[in-house]
Scaffold this active site. Structure first.
Site, PDB file in Angstrom:
ATOM      1  N   ARG A  63      54.473  26.342  30.440  1.00 55.33           N
ATOM      2  CA  ARG A  63      53.840  27.347  29.567  1.00 55.33           C
ATOM      3  C   ARG A  63      52.909  28.277  30.340  1.00 55.33           C
ATOM      4  O   ARG A  63      52.627  29.384  29.888  1.00 55.33           O
ATOM      5  CB  ARG A  63      53.145  26.669  28.381  1.00 55.33           C
ATOM      6  CG  ARG A  63      54.146  26.339  27.277  1.00 55.33           C
ATOM      7  CD  ARG A  63      53.594  25.411  26.251  1.00 55.33           C
ATOM      8  NE  ARG A  63      53.769  24.041  26.663  1.00 55.33           N
ATOM      9  CZ  ARG A  63      53.062  23.025  26.222  1.00 55.33           C
ATOM     10  NH1 ARG A  63      52.112  23.215  25.350  1.00 55.33           N
ATOM     11  NH2 ARG A  63      53.306  21.806  26.638  1.00 55.33           N
ATOM     12  N   GLU A 100      49.061   9.967  32.046  1.00 53.05           N
ATOM     13  CA  GLU A 100      48.507   8.850  31.283  1.00 53.05           C
ATOM     14  C   GLU A 100      49.114   7.529  31.776  1.00 53.05           C
ATOM     15  O   GLU A 100      48.412   6.535  31.942  1.00 53.05           O
ATOM     16  CB  GLU A 100      48.802   9.071  29.804  1.00 53.05           C
ATOM     17  CG  GLU A 100      47.897   8.259  28.921  1.00 53.05           C
ATOM     18  CD  GLU A 100      48.148   8.570  27.456  1.00 53.05           C
ATOM     19  OE1 GLU A 100      48.776   9.602  27.150  1.00 53.05           O
ATOM     20  OE2 GLU A 100      47.705   7.755  26.630  1.00 53.05           O
TER      21      GLU A 100
HETATM   22  P1  AMP Z   1      45.815  18.131  31.461  1.00 55.81           P
HETATM   23  O1  AMP Z   1      46.391  17.892  32.825  1.00 55.81           O
HETATM   24  O2  AMP Z   1      45.424  16.867  30.761  1.00 55.81           O
HETATM   25  O3  AMP Z   1      44.703  19.150  31.488  1.00 55.81           O
HETATM   26  O4  AMP Z   1      46.993  18.696  30.560  1.00 55.81           O
HETATM   27  C1  AMP Z   1      47.330  20.029  30.612  1.00 55.81           C
HETATM   28  C2  AMP Z   1      48.788  20.268  30.351  1.00 55.81           C
HETATM   29  O5  AMP Z   1      49.311  19.455  29.289  1.00 55.81           O
HETATM   30  C3  AMP Z   1      48.948  21.717  29.933  1.00 55.81           C
HETATM   31  O6  AMP Z   1      49.969  22.273  30.757  1.00 55.81           O
HETATM   32  C4  AMP Z   1      49.337  21.688  28.481  1.00 55.81           C
HETATM   33  O7  AMP Z   1      50.461  22.494  28.287  1.00 55.81           O
HETATM   34  C5  AMP Z   1      49.650  20.227  28.145  1.00 55.81           C
HETATM   35  N1  AMP Z   1      48.841  19.689  27.007  1.00 55.81           N
HETATM   36  C6  AMP Z   1      47.938  18.693  27.074  1.00 55.81           C
HETATM   37  N2  AMP Z   1      47.391  18.421  25.876  1.00 55.81           N
HETATM   38  C7  AMP Z   1      47.962  19.285  25.006  1.00 55.81           C
HETATM   39  C8  AMP Z   1      47.799  19.545  23.589  1.00 55.81           C
HETATM   40  N3  AMP Z   1      46.944  18.836  22.829  1.00 55.81           N
HETATM   41  N4  AMP Z   1      48.535  20.519  23.048  1.00 55.81           N
HETATM   42  C9  AMP Z   1      49.400  21.242  23.788  1.00 55.81           C
HETATM   43  N5  AMP Z   1      49.594  21.062  25.112  1.00 55.81           N
HETATM   44  C10 AMP Z   1      48.895  20.096  25.726  1.00 55.81           C
END
Ligand code: AMP
Length: 177
Positions: A63, A100
C-alpha cells in the site's frame, strides 16, 4: 493558520473490525482510493509535509506503493520500491524484521540509492513501526539519509514512533484504536 480543506480524509477511511483476525481494527483505505478528490487531497497533504531537498520517495510494498507513487508523480521526484523477498530482479540488500509470529524479509535494489540521496519513506499506516524501522535500516545500509517517514494513518496507541526515534515521523490521521 492553514485553511481547513473541504475534504476530510478521515471520512474516507473505513474501519473493519476483526480483520484479518479477531481484535484487529483494520483501517481500509479503499474508499479513499476510490474517490478522486479524496485521493488527490491526500497526495497534496503528503506533499505539503515533505521536507526540502528530497532525491527519492521510498514506498513500502504494497500500500506504500499507492501513496508513494502518487506523491512521486505530484512532486516529480523518483520512486524506489521496497519489496517482499524474491520480487526484485537485480542484486538486492535484505533485512529481516519481526512479525507477530516469526520474521519476514524486505528487500531493496542495491543500486537504487547511495550516500548522495536524501529520501522520504512512505507507507499507508504506522502500527508497531517494525516495517518502517526495517525500511529505514535498509535505506541507511545503502548510505542514504532518511529525512522523514510519511504515513497517511498512525495508530498512536501502538507507539510505532518509538521504533523510529532518530527519524522525523509525519502522519495525516491519528487513531487511538
Ligand atoms: P507495523 O510494522 O506494525 O507498523 O505495520 C505496518 C504495516 O501493516 C503497514 O504496511 C500496514 O499496511 C499494515 N497494518 C498494520 N495494522 C493495520 C491496520 N490496523 N489496518 C490496516 N493496515 C494495517
Amino acid at each position: 493558520m492553514t485553511p481547513k480543506p473541504a475534504i476530510q480524509l478521515r471520512d474516507f477511511i473505513r474501519n473493519i473490525p476483526d480483520f484479518p483476525k479477531k481484535g484487529i481494527n483494520f483501517k481500509d483505505i479503499s474508499p479513499l482510493l476510490a474517490n478522486g478528490e479524496a485521493f488527490s487531497e491526500c497526495t497534496s497533504e503528503l506533499a505539503f509535509h515533505m521536507p526540502e531537498n528530497i532525491d527519492a520517495i521510498v514506498g513500502i510494498e504494497s500500500r506504500g506503493f499507492l501513496f508513494g507513487a502518487a506523491l512521486a508523480q505530484l512532486t516529480g521526484i523518483g520512486f524506489v520500491p521496497i519489496r517482499k523477498p524474491g520480487k526484485l530482479p537485480s542484486e538486492t540488500h535484505a533485512i529481516a524484521y519481526e512479525l507477530e509470529y516469526g520474521t519476514d524479509l524486505l528487500e531493496i535494489h542495491r543500486d537504487a540509492l547511495n550516500h548522495n540521496h536524501r529520501v522520504v519513506v512512505v507507507d499507508d499506516l504506522l502500527a508497531t513501526g517494525g516495517t518502517a524501522a526495517a525500511t529505514v535500516q535498509l535505506v541507511e545500509k545503502l548510505g542514504a539519509e532518511v529525512a522523514a517517514c510519511l504515513f497517511v494513518i498512525e495508530l498512536g496507541a501502538l507507539n510505532g514512533r518509538s521504533k523510529l526515534d532518530h527519524t522525523p515521523v509525519i502522519s495525516l490521521l491519528n487513531y487511538d484504536d
